[in-house]
Structures are given as structure tokens and as C-alpha cells.
Design a protein around this motif. Structure first.
Motif, PDB file in Angstrom:
ATOM      1  N   GLU A  29     -10.155   4.011  15.435  1.00  0.00           N
ATOM      2  CA  GLU A  29      -8.789   4.441  15.712  1.00  0.00           C
ATOM      3  C   GLU A  29      -7.961   3.201  16.041  1.00  0.00           C
ATOM      4  OE1 GLU A  29      -7.619   7.535  15.382  1.00  0.00           O
ATOM      5  OE2 GLU A  29      -9.614   8.030  14.649  1.00  0.00           O
ATOM      6  N   GLU A  30      -6.721   3.175  15.589  1.00  0.00           N
ATOM      7  CA  GLU A  30      -5.876   2.008  15.798  1.00  0.00           C
ATOM      8  C   GLU A  30      -5.759   1.647  17.278  1.00  0.00           C
ATOM      9  OE1 GLU A  30      -2.169   1.689  13.711  1.00  0.00           O
ATOM     10  OE2 GLU A  30      -2.963   2.898  12.087  1.00  0.00           O
ATOM     11  N   ALA A  31      -5.726   2.634  18.156  1.00  0.00           N
ATOM     12  CA  ALA A  31      -5.557   2.369  19.579  1.00  0.00           C
ATOM     13  C   ALA A  31      -6.746   1.618  20.160  1.00  0.00           C
ATOM     14  CB  ALA A  31      -5.354   3.678  20.329  1.00  0.00           C
ATOM     15  N   SER A  32      -7.950   1.813  19.599  1.00  0.00           N
ATOM     16  CA  SER A  32      -9.128   1.148  20.140  1.00  0.00           C
ATOM     17  C   SER A  32      -9.513  -0.097  19.358  1.00  0.00           C
ATOM     18  CB  SER A  32     -10.311   2.125  20.150  1.00  0.00           C
ATOM     19  OG  SER A  32     -10.677   2.436  18.814  1.00  0.00           O
ATOM     20  N   ALA A  33      -8.867  -0.343  18.221  1.00  0.00           N
ATOM     21  CA  ALA A  33      -9.203  -1.494  17.387  1.00  0.00           C
ATOM     22  C   ALA A  33      -8.517  -2.748  17.910  1.00  0.00           C
ATOM     23  CB  ALA A  33      -8.781  -1.228  15.947  1.00  0.00           C
ATOM     24  N   PRO A  34      -9.193  -3.907  17.753  1.00  0.00           N
ATOM     25  CA  PRO A  34      -8.522  -5.152  18.137  1.00  0.00           C
ATOM     26  C   PRO A  34      -7.378  -5.443  17.175  1.00  0.00           C
ATOM     27  CG  PRO A  34     -10.606  -5.599  17.057  1.00  0.00           C
ATOM     28  CD  PRO A  34     -10.506  -4.104  17.223  1.00  0.00           C
ATOM     29  N   ASN A  73     -11.899  -2.901  10.286  1.00  0.00           N
ATOM     30  CA  ASN A  73     -11.065  -3.993  10.784  1.00  0.00           C
ATOM     31  C   ASN A  73      -9.716  -3.931  10.091  1.00  0.00           C
ATOM     32  OD1 ASN A  73     -12.995  -5.507  12.514  1.00  0.00           O
ATOM     33  ND2 ASN A  73     -14.105  -5.679  10.584  1.00  0.00           N
ATOM     34  N   GLN A  74      -8.641  -3.927  10.866  1.00  0.00           N
ATOM     35  CA  GLN A  74      -7.293  -3.820  10.323  1.00  0.00           C
ATOM     36  C   GLN A  74      -6.857  -5.152   9.728  1.00  0.00           C
ATOM     37  OE1 GLN A  74      -4.366  -2.678  13.188  1.00  0.00           O
ATOM     38  NE2 GLN A  74      -2.724  -2.587  11.696  1.00  0.00           N
ATOM     39  N   ILE A  75      -6.239  -5.080   8.550  1.00  0.00           N
ATOM     40  CA  ILE A  75      -5.712  -6.259   7.868  1.00  0.00           C
ATOM     41  C   ILE A  75      -4.240  -6.014   7.611  1.00  0.00           C
ATOM     42  CG2 ILE A  75      -5.881  -7.736   5.844  1.00  0.00           C
ATOM     43  CD1 ILE A  75      -8.786  -6.555   5.576  1.00  0.00           C
ATOM     44  N   SER A  76      -3.386  -6.857   8.174  1.00  0.00           N
ATOM     45  CA  SER A  76      -1.948  -6.767   7.974  1.00  0.00           C
ATOM     46  C   SER A  76      -1.582  -7.782   6.900  1.00  0.00           C
ATOM     47  CB  SER A  76      -1.219  -7.071   9.281  1.00  0.00           C
ATOM     48  OG  SER A  76       0.169  -6.902   9.116  1.00  0.00           O
ATOM     49  N   VAL A 123      -8.709  -1.393  -2.788  1.00  0.00           N
ATOM     50  CA  VAL A 123      -8.239  -1.539  -1.413  1.00  0.00           C
ATOM     51  C   VAL A 123      -7.342  -0.348  -1.077  1.00  0.00           C
ATOM     52  CG1 VAL A 123      -6.899  -2.969   0.191  1.00  0.00           C
ATOM     53  CG2 VAL A 123      -8.360  -4.063  -1.538  1.00  0.00           C
ATOM     54  N   GLU A 124      -7.560   0.251   0.095  1.00  0.00           N
ATOM     55  CA  GLU A 124      -6.750   1.379   0.550  1.00  0.00           C
ATOM     56  C   GLU A 124      -5.730   0.898   1.570  1.00  0.00           C
ATOM     57  OE1 GLU A 124      -9.139   4.662   1.857  1.00  0.00           O
ATOM     58  OE2 GLU A 124     -10.589   4.352   0.245  1.00  0.00           O
ATOM     59  N   PHE A 125      -4.505   1.425   1.450  1.00  0.00           N
ATOM     60  CA  PHE A 125      -3.402   1.013   2.311  1.00  0.00           C
ATOM     61  C   PHE A 125      -2.882   2.177   3.137  1.00  0.00           C
ATOM     62  CE2 PHE A 125      -3.458  -1.808  -1.340  1.00  0.00           C
ATOM     63  CZ  PHE A 125      -3.430  -3.050  -0.724  1.00  0.00           C
ATOM     64  N   TRP A 151      -7.547  -1.718   5.636  1.00  0.00           N
ATOM     65  CA  TRP A 151      -8.732  -1.821   6.486  1.00  0.00           C
ATOM     66  C   TRP A 151      -9.907  -2.243   5.637  1.00  0.00           C
ATOM     67  CZ3 TRP A 151      -4.825   1.481   7.018  1.00  0.00           C
ATOM     68  CH2 TRP A 151      -4.226   1.553   8.274  1.00  0.00           C
ATOM     69  N   ASP A 152     -10.779  -3.073   6.225  1.00  0.00           N
ATOM     70  CA  ASP A 152     -11.997  -3.449   5.509  1.00  0.00           C
ATOM     71  C   ASP A 152     -13.023  -2.321   5.672  1.00  0.00           C
ATOM     72  OD1 ASP A 152     -13.397  -3.763   7.956  1.00  0.00           O
ATOM     73  OD2 ASP A 152     -13.497  -5.944   7.795  1.00  0.00           O
ATOM     74  N   PRO A 153     -14.185  -2.415   5.030  1.00  0.00           N
ATOM     75  CA  PRO A 153     -15.170  -1.330   5.114  1.00  0.00           C
ATOM     76  C   PRO A 153     -15.664  -1.017   6.522  1.00  0.00           C
ATOM     77  CG  PRO A 153     -15.673  -2.755   3.266  1.00  0.00           C
ATOM     78  CD  PRO A 153     -14.574  -3.429   4.049  1.00  0.00           C
ATOM     79  N   ASP A 154     -15.481  -1.939   7.489  1.00  0.00           N
ATOM     80  CA  ASP A 154     -15.903  -1.691   8.860  1.00  0.00           C
ATOM     81  C   ASP A 154     -14.768  -1.256   9.774  1.00  0.00           C
ATOM     82  OD1 ASP A 154     -18.855  -2.341   9.176  1.00  0.00           O
ATOM     83  OD2 ASP A 154     -18.118  -4.029   7.992  1.00  0.00           O
TER      84      ASP A 154
END
Length: 135
Positions: A69-74, A120-123, A96-98, A115-118
Motif C-alpha cells: 500500500e502506498e501509505a506503508s511503502a517507502p 517498489n514505487q517508481i516515479s 510496465v503498469e502505470f 511499480w516494480d514486481p516487488d
């Protein structure tokens, strides 16, 4: 005195899967792949730029769970493109999904999230060209 940032670490549950995502889907290049004493030291980076991302193997329970969840992700990894709309099309063809269909406009330029397969958020961003002031 510090001279540069060398690495940032991203925790992944499967280094080979992460390597495929970051190289084959996002287009980064593999830099280092060394079986070290603490585990496989694997890095990727943008061609022509010295900064590297370490893809460090970590168990799912200890690292970030898939699709956290975005709130718990770094905070996100922020990568810059010189033609984000074009690159989003290429990345989408590569699977890649956006978070939205097209990049969103902001005062600084364009932005879209992936997001990567794990999880991890990618901006992904493109800076707005700086316009010189006329005086």
C-alpha cells in the motif's frame, strides 16, 4: 567532503525477475553482478550516468511486500526521461503498469507512477524546459 551518491538500495524478492524488469522493461543497463559474501551484489543504472540502483535480495516478510500500500511503502525511486510520453508508450508495450493512462502535468513538468514486481514505487518524470527570462 562528499563527492557523489553512488548507490541506493531497492529490496527485491527475486533478483533475476527484478533485473529483467529494470533492464528489459525500463531500459536501464546492468552494471555489477557479483556473488559477494553477503549475497549477490547486483546493480543497474541509466546509460551514461554514474548513479546505480542496488537490487538487493530480501525475504518478502523482511522487505517490502509485493504491491505494498502506498501509505506503508517507502519513497519512490525517481527516474527522469527526456520524452516521457514516448517512453510511457514503449514501457507499456514492454508490460510496465502505470497508475494512469497518460503522464500528468505538474508545475515542474510531467509525471506518472509505476511499480516494480516487488511493489517498489517508481516515479517517472520529465522536467519542464527552463525558459530564460527576458530583460
Amino acid at each position: 567532503m562528499l563527492t557523489r551518491v553512488m548507490y541506493v538500495t531497492v529490496y527485491v524478492t527475486d533478483q533475476d525477475r527484478a533485473l529483467r524488469f529494470y533492464t528489459e522493461q525500463l531500459g536501464l543497463e546492468k552494471r555489477i553482478d557479483y556473488p559477494g559474501p553477503d549475497g549477490r551484489f547486483l546493480t543497474v543504472g541509466a546509460e551514461g550516468h554514474p548513479f546505480e540502483i542496488i537490487l538487493w535480495s530480501h525475504a518478502p516478510a523482511a522487505g517490502q511486500p509485493p504491491r505494498a500500500e502506498e501509505a506503508s511503502a517507502p519513497g519512490p525511486i525517481v527516474l527522469e526521461s527526456d520524452d516521457l510520453k514516448k517512453d510511457v508508450g514503449i514501457w507499456r508495450e514492454r508490460g510496465v503498469e502505470f497508475d494512469r493512462h497518460e503522464p500528468e502535468e505538474y508545475p515542474f513538468g510531467l509525471r506518472i507512477e509505476a511499480w516494480d514486481p516487488d511493489g517498489n514505487q517508481i516515479s517517472l518524470r520529465q522536467q519542464r524546459p527552463v525558459v530564460a527570462e527576458q530583460g
